[in-house]
Motif scaffolding. Structure first.
Motif, PDB file in Angstrom:
ATOM      1  N   ARG A  19       0.840  -1.213   0.000  1.00  0.00           N
ATOM      2  CA  ARG A  19       0.000   0.000   0.000  1.00  0.00           C
ATOM      3  C   ARG A  19       0.868   1.253   0.000  1.00  0.00           C
ATOM      4  N   PHE A  20       1.979   1.246   0.762  1.00  0.00           N
ATOM      5  CA  PHE A  20       2.887   2.392   0.786  1.00  0.00           C
ATOM      6  C   PHE A  20       3.451   2.650  -0.614  1.00  0.00           C
ATOM      7  N   LEU A  21       3.839   1.577  -1.303  1.00  0.00           N
ATOM      8  CA  LEU A  21       4.401   1.726  -2.646  1.00  0.00           C
ATOM      9  C   LEU A  21       3.339   2.127  -3.670  1.00  0.00           C
ATOM     10  N   GLY A  22       2.094   1.752  -3.409  1.00  0.00           N
ATOM     11  CA  GLY A  22       1.034   1.979  -4.390  1.00  0.00           C
ATOM     12  C   GLY A  22       1.022   0.908  -5.460  1.00  0.00           C
ATOM     13  N   MET A  23       1.624  -0.230  -5.144  1.00  0.00           N
ATOM     14  CA  MET A  23       1.751  -1.340  -6.106  1.00  0.00           C
ATOM     15  C   MET A  23       0.402  -2.006  -6.351  1.00  0.00           C
ATOM     16  N   ARG A  24       0.196  -2.434  -7.590  1.00  0.00           N
ATOM     17  CA  ARG A  24      -0.982  -3.241  -7.922  1.00  0.00           C
ATOM     18  C   ARG A  24      -0.540  -4.305  -8.927  1.00  0.00           C
ATOM     19  N   ALA A  25      -1.443  -5.189  -9.287  1.00  0.00           N
ATOM     20  CA  ALA A  25      -1.089  -6.277 -10.197  1.00  0.00           C
ATOM     21  C   ALA A  25      -2.255  -6.611 -11.095  1.00  0.00           C
ATOM     22  N   GLU A  26      -1.927  -7.055 -12.291  1.00  0.00           N
ATOM     23  CA  GLU A  26      -2.930  -7.528 -13.240  1.00  0.00           C
ATOM     24  C   GLU A  26      -2.632  -8.977 -13.545  1.00  0.00           C
ATOM     25  N   LEU A  27      -3.681  -9.769 -13.593  1.00  0.00           N
ATOM     26  CA  LEU A  27      -3.529 -11.199 -13.816  1.00  0.00           C
ATOM     27  C   LEU A  27      -4.201 -11.577 -15.127  1.00  0.00           C
ATOM     28  N   GLU A  31      -0.357 -15.652 -15.638  1.00  0.00           N
ATOM     29  CA  GLU A  31       0.751 -14.702 -15.754  1.00  0.00           C
ATOM     30  C   GLU A  31       0.353 -13.377 -15.121  1.00  0.00           C
ATOM     31  N   MET A  32       1.175 -12.930 -14.182  1.00  0.00           N
ATOM     32  CA  MET A  32       0.896 -11.705 -13.446  1.00  0.00           C
ATOM     33  C   MET A  32       1.875 -10.611 -13.863  1.00  0.00           C
ATOM     34  N   THR A  33       1.373  -9.406 -14.026  1.00  0.00           N
ATOM     35  CA  THR A  33       2.215  -8.235 -14.246  1.00  0.00           C
ATOM     36  C   THR A  33       2.018  -7.308 -13.070  1.00  0.00           C
ATOM     37  N   ALA A  34       3.112  -7.021 -12.367  1.00  0.00           N
ATOM     38  CA  ALA A  34       3.058  -6.085 -11.244  1.00  0.00           C
ATOM     39  C   ALA A  34       3.318  -4.680 -11.780  1.00  0.00           C
ATOM     40  N   ILE A  35       2.623  -3.715 -11.199  1.00  0.00           N
ATOM     41  CA  ILE A  35       2.701  -2.331 -11.668  1.00  0.00           C
ATOM     42  C   ILE A  35       3.009  -1.434 -10.483  1.00  0.00           C
ATOM     43  N   LEU A  36       4.037  -0.599 -10.649  1.00  0.00           N
ATOM     44  CA  LEU A  36       4.420   0.377  -9.635  1.00  0.00           C
ATOM     45  C   LEU A  36       4.280   1.767 -10.241  1.00  0.00           C
ATOM     46  N   PRO A  37       3.133   2.432 -10.004  1.00  0.00           N
ATOM     47  CA  PRO A  37       2.976   3.785 -10.545  1.00  0.00           C
ATOM     48  C   PRO A  37       3.959   4.741  -9.866  1.00  0.00           C
ATOM     49  N   PHE A  38       4.458   5.699 -10.642  1.00  0.00           N
ATOM     50  CA  PHE A  38       5.408   6.658 -10.072  1.00  0.00           C
ATOM     51  C   PHE A  38       4.722   7.524  -9.025  1.00  0.00           C
ATOM     52  N   SER A  39       5.462   7.780  -7.969  1.00  0.00           N
ATOM     53  CA  SER A  39       5.011   8.708  -6.945  1.00  0.00           C
ATOM     54  C   SER A  39       6.255   9.432  -6.414  1.00  0.00           C
ATOM     55  N   GLN A  40       6.101  10.678  -6.074  1.00  0.00           N
ATOM     56  CA  GLN A  40       7.243  11.494  -5.636  1.00  0.00           C
ATOM     57  C   GLN A  40       7.922  10.901  -4.401  1.00  0.00           C
ATOM     58  N   HIS A  41       7.169  10.241  -3.511  1.00  0.00           N
ATOM     59  CA  HIS A  41       7.781   9.705  -2.295  1.00  0.00           C
ATOM     60  C   HIS A  41       8.651   8.475  -2.554  1.00  0.00           C
ATOM     61  N   LEU A  42       8.712   7.982  -3.790  1.00  0.00           N
ATOM     62  CA  LEU A  42       9.548   6.829  -4.127  1.00  0.00           C
ATOM     63  C   LEU A  42      10.931   7.235  -4.632  1.00  0.00           C
ATOM     64  N   ILE A  43      11.149   8.538  -4.785  1.00  0.00           N
ATOM     65  CA  ILE A  43      12.425   9.040  -5.296  1.00  0.00           C
ATOM     66  C   ILE A  43      13.510   8.890  -4.229  1.00  0.00           C
ATOM     67  N   GLY A  44      14.669   8.353  -4.634  1.00  0.00           N
ATOM     68  CA  GLY A  44      15.809   8.228  -3.731  1.00  0.00           C
ATOM     69  C   GLY A  44      16.890   9.234  -4.048  1.00  0.00           C
ATOM     70  N   ASN A  45      17.093   9.512  -5.325  1.00  0.00           N
ATOM     71  CA  ASN A  45      18.103  10.471  -5.751  1.00  0.00           C
ATOM     72  C   ASN A  45      17.375  11.634  -6.421  1.00  0.00           C
ATOM     73  N   VAL A  46      17.298  12.758  -5.724  1.00  0.00           N
ATOM     74  CA  VAL A  46      16.549  13.899  -6.256  1.00  0.00           C
ATOM     75  C   VAL A  46      17.328  14.634  -7.346  1.00  0.00           C
ATOM     76  N   THR A  99       6.174   4.940 -14.531  1.00  0.00           N
ATOM     77  CA  THR A  99       5.561   3.701 -14.065  1.00  0.00           C
ATOM     78  C   THR A  99       6.503   2.542 -14.363  1.00  0.00           C
ATOM     79  N   THR A 100       6.650   1.647 -13.395  1.00  0.00           N
ATOM     80  CA  THR A 100       7.548   0.494 -13.524  1.00  0.00           C
ATOM     81  C   THR A 100       6.707  -0.776 -13.522  1.00  0.00           C
ATOM     82  N   TYR A 101       7.105  -1.719 -14.356  1.00  0.00           N
ATOM     83  CA  TYR A 101       6.401  -3.002 -14.482  1.00  0.00           C
ATOM     84  C   TYR A 101       7.354  -4.137 -14.119  1.00  0.00           C
ATOM     85  N   ALA A 102       6.804  -5.263 -13.683  1.00  0.00           N
ATOM     86  CA  ALA A 102       7.636  -6.429 -13.370  1.00  0.00           C
ATOM     87  C   ALA A 102       6.855  -7.708 -13.604  1.00  0.00           C
TER      88      ALA A 102
END
Length: 141
Positions: A19-27, A31-46, A99-102
């Motif tokens: 929930r913190f990451l905002g991750m979701r998944a599509e099935l 076969e599952m695809t995980a989705i990580l939508p971009f959010s400003q709080h996920l930035i490590g190197n500004v 947005t990142t996929y896995a």
């Protein structure tokens, strides 16, 4: 045996960090695809800006565990809770503010141990940003 979509949704709801990451998944089938939508709080190197390496690592590990939960739901052997034994992460490129996929590939699922490979990408799957190779313990409930 239970419904894989329901098993996946239950898994994602149980993990607070998802929930913190905002991750979701599509099935689609099994076969599952995980989705990580971009959010400003996920930035490590500004300065770049780039996603934090821990965010990418957690996203990859959670994708592996989610795929294992889907596979366990479809197996006649019953539900087993996967626990991480070890993981190796190869960071190939900076995670840009996109947005990142896995997707996880279950290389081998034995009675007690599973070997999983996960790849993450952003704009094109042919240009991955990171890989994970991990071993997971499958313990009965």
């Amino acid at each position: 045996m239970s419904d894989p979509a329901r098993q996946l949704e239950d898994f994602l709801q149980r993990v607070p960090y998802v929930r913190f990451l905002g991750m979701r998944a599509e099935l689609a089938g099994d076969e599952m695809t995980a989705i990580l939508p971009f959010s400003q709080h996920l930035i490590g190197n500004v300065m770049l800006p780039a996603l934090h390496g821990g965010v990418i690592g957690a996203f990859l590990e959670t994708t592996a565990l989610a795929q294992l939960s889907v596979a366990q739901a479809a197996s006649p052997g019953g539900q087993k809770i996967a626990k991480t034994i070890d993981v190796t992460i190869e960071y190939l490129r900076p995670g840009r503010p996109l947005t990142t996929y896995a997707r996880a590939d279950l290389r081998k699922v034995g009675r007690r141990i599973a070997n999983v490979h996960v790849e993450a990408w952003q704009e094109a799957r042919s240009h991955p940003i990171a890989f994970l190779r991990g071993h997971f313990l499958l313990a009965g409930e």
